[in-house]
Motif scaffolding. Structure first.
Motif, PDB file in Angstrom:
ATOM      1  N   GLY A 247      -7.661  -3.135  -2.850  1.00  0.00           N
ATOM      2  CA  GLY A 247      -7.024  -4.198  -3.642  1.00  0.00           C
ATOM      3  C   GLY A 247      -7.818  -5.493  -3.655  1.00  0.00           C
ATOM      4  O   GLY A 247      -8.170  -6.001  -4.737  1.00  0.00           O
TER       5      GLY A 247
ATOM      6  N   ASP B  39      -6.342   1.131  -3.915  1.00  0.00           N
ATOM      7  CA  ASP B  39      -7.158   1.646  -2.802  1.00  0.00           C
ATOM      8  C   ASP B  39      -7.892   2.927  -3.213  1.00  0.00           C
ATOM      9  O   ASP B  39      -9.069   3.119  -2.903  1.00  0.00           O
ATOM     10  CB  ASP B  39      -6.285   1.919  -1.569  1.00  0.00           C
TER      11      ASP B  39
ATOM     12  N   GLY C 138       0.813  -1.212   0.000  1.00  0.00           N
ATOM     13  CA  GLY C 138       0.000   0.000   0.000  1.00  0.00           C
ATOM     14  C   GLY C 138       0.845   1.259   0.000  1.00  0.00           C
ATOM     15  O   GLY C 138       0.383   2.329  -0.391  1.00  0.00           O
TER      16      GLY C 138
ATOM     17  N   GLY D 130       1.326  -6.792   0.153  1.00  0.00           N
ATOM     18  CA  GLY D 130      -0.106  -7.065   0.064  1.00  0.00           C
ATOM     19  C   GLY D 130      -0.615  -7.333  -1.349  1.00  0.00           C
ATOM     20  O   GLY D 130      -1.428  -8.248  -1.561  1.00  0.00           O
TER      21      GLY D 130
ATOM     22  N   ASP E  61      -9.803  -7.073  -6.853  1.00  0.00           N
ATOM     23  CA  ASP E  61      -9.350  -8.414  -7.244  1.00  0.00           C
ATOM     24  C   ASP E  61     -10.557  -9.349  -7.399  1.00  0.00           C
ATOM     25  O   ASP E  61     -10.757  -9.985  -8.443  1.00  0.00           O
ATOM     26  CB  ASP E  61      -8.387  -8.936  -6.165  1.00  0.00           C
TER      27      ASP E  61
END
Ligand code: KG4
Ligand code: ZN
Length: 335
Positions: free
Chosen positions: A181, A168, A138, A268, A185
């Motif tokens: 995210g 984000d 991030g 992440g 996804d």
């Protein structure tokens, strides 16, 4: 050697016990992500207060689950950079106090480099050195050449937003939750992406840029009065593709340029379904280069990767002094 890992760089309070750099005995993660969701990003004050509340119970739980006692710990490895300073202070101060109390050495660990260690905690095949490492989180999008845990070169990084931040912010523009995210996804699964949004890919370096992409989504949405659910999914798939494409291109280009046989993904965003499938197909297609992703539970911030890397850094650089501070570059001083 029994190593305790401590990670509080952002919104996860995590403590782990890892043996000999590879065997995870416990890895406890408490997240305050839900408390930040209504703000669309992490609020440092809230994250730090949650670390204060969580650190002792998380420590007790990590020790209980590991099957060893606190007195058996031989090395304390704690993240001191990069991250939110008040959040780092909670974990690193706790680590210093523990180091004095238990009379055990302390190692200061860089949390971004620690992400590169996550695939080395897997029971499957581990990457061979040298390798190309891409950390996508991030707050960071960093490309490294790793010859050894003591010889790591930054090849490129984002000039503005990080890839996770781009996802984000897109979720926020689309009126969805935080973190964006995993939402993007999930919505994109099974949808064929189009080249609707521009991916930034300069030919002469290994840098990244995502601020233009975010702006292009902003103007794309501004032209529309209403976006139906189906179209939202296609927008997510197209946008995600524009985020992922430069990551894969850069990583494979670097592997070719530095003649490495492995590419390690971490952070992440490395949990991303599209990124994993494109990278795996590409590696199969060219042959000779293997891609490594951490197990899903080790993609996000966790202390097991910190303990693993700390075990190596203790051997290479020795322990840190108790005057070590948060956000100081231990590596630069050790060099
Ligand atoms: O490494 P991390 O846990 O924390 C930082 O150090 O930033 O990464 C968090 C980032 C967030 O931007 C989140 O949206 C992104 O990782 N993320 C994902 C996925 N899961 C988390 N991005 C894409 N696909 C996912 N499945
Ligand atoms: Zn991280």
């Amino acid at each position: 050697m029994l190593c305790l890992g401590i990670e509080t760089s952002c919104d996860e309070t995590s403590i782990a016990v890892v043996k000999g750099g590879s065997r995870i005995l416990s890895n406890v993660v408490a997240s305050s992500a839900e408390l930040h969701s209504k703000y669309g990003g992490v609020i440092p004050e809230i994250a730090s207060r949650m670390h204060l509340e969580a650190i002792l119970p998380v420590f007790k739980s990590a020790i209980d689950r590991s099957g060893v006692s606190a007195g058996d710990i031989e090395l304390i490895c704690a993240v001191n950079r990069p991250g939110l300073i008040p959040a780092l202070l909670v974990g690193f101060s706790f680590a210093k106090a523990l180091s004095v109390y238990l009379e055990r050495p302390l190692v200061a660990v860089d949390h971004i480099i620690a992400h590169l260690y996550a695939p080395f905690l897997s029971e499957k095949e581990t990457p061979v050195m040298p390798f190309i490492g891409l950390i996508v989180s991030g707050g960071h999008t960093n490309l490294y050449l790793v010859k050894d845990w003591g010889d790591i070169t930054l090849l490129g990084k984002t000039k503005d937003d990080a890839a996770g931040e781009a996802l984000d912010k897109a979720a926020k523009l689309l009126g969805m939750g935080y973190p964006g995210g995993p939402i993007i996804d999930k919505l994109s699964i099974g949808i064929e992406p189009n080249d609707t949004f521009p991916a930034y890919m300069p030919k002469d370096n290994f840098d990244f840029s995502y601020s233009g992409l975010k702006t292009s989504l902003y103007y794309f949405l501004k032209k529309k009065e209403f976006v139906p659910e189906n179209e939202k999914k296609q927008i997510c798939a197209d946008y995600q593709y524009a985020v992922v494409k430069p990551l894969i291109e850069r990583a494979f280009k670097a592997a070719e340029a530095y003649n490495t046989k492995a590419i390690v993904f971490g952070g992440g965003v490395s949990a991303n379904t599209l990124m994993r499938s494109i990278a795996e197909k590409r590696a199969e297609g060219i042959g000779g280069v293997k891609v490594f992703f951490p197990p899903l539970n080790l993609c996000m911030d966790n202390a097991a990767m910190v303990a693993g890397l700390g075990w190596h850094w203790n051997k290479i650089y020795g322990p840190a002094s108790l005057s070590e501070d948060v956000h100081t570059n231990f590596l630069a001083r050790a060099a």
